[in-house]
Design a protein around this motif. Structure first.
Motif, PDB file in Angstrom:
ATOM      1  N   VAL A 152      -5.906  -8.227  -5.210  1.00  9.59           N
ATOM      2  CA  VAL A 152      -7.115  -7.561  -4.404  1.00  9.59           C
ATOM      3  C   VAL A 152      -8.148  -8.683  -4.196  1.00  9.59           C
ATOM      4  O   VAL A 152      -8.910  -8.979  -5.256  1.00  9.59           O
ATOM      5  N   ILE A 153      -8.377  -9.202  -3.098  1.00  9.07           N
ATOM      6  CA  ILE A 153      -9.407 -10.192  -2.519  1.00  9.07           C
ATOM      7  C   ILE A 153     -10.531  -9.998  -1.789  1.00  9.07           C
ATOM      8  O   ILE A 153     -11.166 -10.714  -1.434  1.00  9.07           O
ATOM      9  N   THR A 154     -10.348  -8.826  -1.192  1.00  7.05           N
ATOM     10  CA  THR A 154     -11.506  -8.479  -0.351  1.00  7.05           C
ATOM     11  C   THR A 154     -11.970  -7.167  -0.599  1.00  7.05           C
ATOM     12  O   THR A 154     -11.324  -6.193  -0.827  1.00  7.05           O
ATOM     13  N   PRO A 155     -13.412  -6.854  -0.105  1.00  6.64           N
ATOM     14  CA  PRO A 155     -13.860  -5.402  -0.161  1.00  6.64           C
ATOM     15  C   PRO A 155     -13.006  -4.373   0.501  1.00  6.64           C
ATOM     16  O   PRO A 155     -12.801  -3.314   0.132  1.00  6.64           O
ATOM     17  N   GLU A 156     -12.571  -4.803   1.658  1.00  8.02           N
ATOM     18  CA  GLU A 156     -11.671  -3.745   2.525  1.00  8.02           C
ATOM     19  C   GLU A 156     -10.369  -3.304   1.735  1.00  8.02           C
ATOM     20  O   GLU A 156     -10.022  -2.245   1.825  1.00  8.02           O
ATOM     21  N   GLN A 157      -9.862  -4.477   1.179  1.00  4.71           N
ATOM     22  CA  GLN A 157      -8.663  -4.161   0.422  1.00  4.71           C
ATOM     23  C   GLN A 157      -9.046  -3.259  -0.882  1.00  4.71           C
ATOM     24  O   GLN A 157      -8.159  -2.355  -1.283  1.00  4.71           O
ATOM     25  N   THR A 206      -7.961   2.273  -3.099  1.00  2.00           N
ATOM     26  CA  THR A 206      -8.117   3.353  -4.073  1.00  2.00           C
ATOM     27  C   THR A 206      -7.703   4.449  -2.990  1.00  2.00           C
ATOM     28  O   THR A 206      -7.457   5.499  -3.509  1.00  2.00           O
ATOM     29  N   GLU A 207      -7.676   4.532  -1.726  1.00  2.00           N
ATOM     30  CA  GLU A 207      -7.526   5.594  -0.808  1.00  2.00           C
ATOM     31  C   GLU A 207      -6.028   5.773  -1.050  1.00  2.00           C
ATOM     32  O   GLU A 207      -5.465   6.838  -0.809  1.00  2.00           O
ATOM     33  N   LEU A 255       0.706  -1.209   0.104  1.00  2.00           N
ATOM     34  CA  LEU A 255      -0.136   0.013  -0.085  1.00  2.00           C
ATOM     35  C   LEU A 255       0.756   1.203   0.010  1.00  2.00           C
ATOM     36  O   LEU A 255       0.810   2.262  -0.605  1.00  2.00           O
ATOM     37  N   ASP A 256       1.857   1.257   0.706  1.00  2.39           N
ATOM     38  CA  ASP A 256       2.970   2.433   0.881  1.00  2.39           C
ATOM     39  C   ASP A 256       3.445   2.467  -0.775  1.00  2.39           C
ATOM     40  O   ASP A 256       3.815   3.705  -0.976  1.00  2.39           O
ATOM     41  N   ILE A 283       4.189   5.837  -5.457  1.00  2.00           N
ATOM     42  CA  ILE A 283       4.195   5.821  -6.971  1.00  2.00           C
ATOM     43  C   ILE A 283       3.208   6.657  -7.515  1.00  2.00           C
ATOM     44  O   ILE A 283       3.023   7.580  -8.280  1.00  2.00           O
ATOM     45  N   ALA A 284       2.028   6.653  -6.914  1.00  2.00           N
ATOM     46  CA  ALA A 284       0.707   7.645  -7.076  1.00  2.00           C
ATOM     47  C   ALA A 284       1.257   9.090  -7.026  1.00  2.00           C
ATOM     48  O   ALA A 284       0.883  10.001  -7.923  1.00  2.00           O
ATOM     49  N   ASP A 285       2.078   9.376  -5.892  1.00  4.45           N
ATOM     50  CA  ASP A 285       2.381  10.707  -5.344  1.00  4.45           C
ATOM     51  C   ASP A 285       3.508  11.221  -6.463  1.00  4.45           C
ATOM     52  O   ASP A 285       3.461  12.320  -6.836  1.00  4.45           O
ATOM     53  N   ALA A 286       4.492  10.364  -6.636  1.00  9.65           N
ATOM     54  CA  ALA A 286       5.706  10.868  -7.131  1.00  9.65           C
ATOM     55  C   ALA A 286       5.921  10.542  -8.638  1.00  9.65           C
ATOM     56  O   ALA A 286       6.913  10.990  -9.203  1.00  9.65           O
TER      57      ALA A 286
END
Ligand code: 3PG
Length: 220
Positions: free
Chosen positions: A76-81, A86-87, A56-57, A62-65
């Protein structure tokens, strides 16, 4: 510097790039240099799998930089994930399989997603639920190009990203199938190269992978 890759929630993951690197990262500090090497090699769509605590980090960094990359989350295997990814900034979601709950969460997220299938019945079930784009996993073990190509006859409306056992020797054969949009694989991100922080080698492997569609396949 390349400009940010435009990719909206309505776009198809399958059309981002012919080859999507599947990345397993143990140290989030490697995420940005690795992503930059993949982008420089011509592979801007990057799937970071949730198989390590650093994932997740790594997605967040990558999304930021690295705005010229489109970073997604894999395994991704659970709704929580779905929520956590996405967060963190994941712009697409990939799963080796699917359940009703997972599908509902992926759909509700508004983020493009690829649920995983390996049989014709699963494809039919997803089509019935309005999903036309899927991961075919584990591609080689589940029947390879012969199986996947055979699905194009009765189920031409389904499109796939095959993953699992794909490499430089067979990627072009998958890419030549009419129902394949892109292939996924980890061959351009070898564990020893990541451990050695050999970003140049990864860039070279990515560059070779980015040219595979032009290589043409043998099983169209
Ligand atoms: C995946 O997560 O999609 C696969 O494990 C990647 O498969 P590969 O390591 O055989 O390329």
């Amino acid at each position: 510097m390349t400009s940010p890759l435009s990719f909206s929630s309505a776009a198809s993951v399958l059309d981002l790039a012919p080859v999507v690197p599947v990345v397993v990262l143990r140290d989030a500090a490697d995420a940005v240099p690795l992503a930059r090497a993949l982008v420089a090699g011509g592979l801007p769509a990057i799937e970071v799998t949730l198989r390590t605590p650093a994932a997740l980090d790594a997605i967040r960094e990558i999304a930021d930089a690295v705005p010229e990359a489109v970073v997604g989350a894999g395994t991704v295997i659970t709704p929580e994930q779905v929520t956590r990814c996405t967060e963190a900034g994941a712009r697409f979601l990939v799963s080796p399989g699917w359940t009703e709950a997972l599908l509902a969460a992926m759909r509700a997220s508004g983020t493009p997603f690829l649920p995983g299938v390996s049989t014709a019945s699963e494809v039919v079930a997803l089509l019935e639920r309005g999903v036309r784009e899927m991961k075919f996993f584990p591609a080689q073990a589940a029947g390879g190009t012969a199986y996947l190509g055979s699905l194009a006859g009765p189920l031409p409306q389904a499109r796939f990203c095959p993953t699992g056992g794909i490499g430089p020797d067979n990627a072009a054969d998958y890419l030549a199938l009419p129902n394949v949009g892109c292939v996924g694989g980890s061959w351009m991100v070898p564990g020893d190269a990541v451990a050695a922080r050999d970003w140049e080698r990864i860039e070279e492997l990515a560059r070779a992978a980015s040219r595979l569609r032009d290589a043409g396949g043998t099983c169209r």
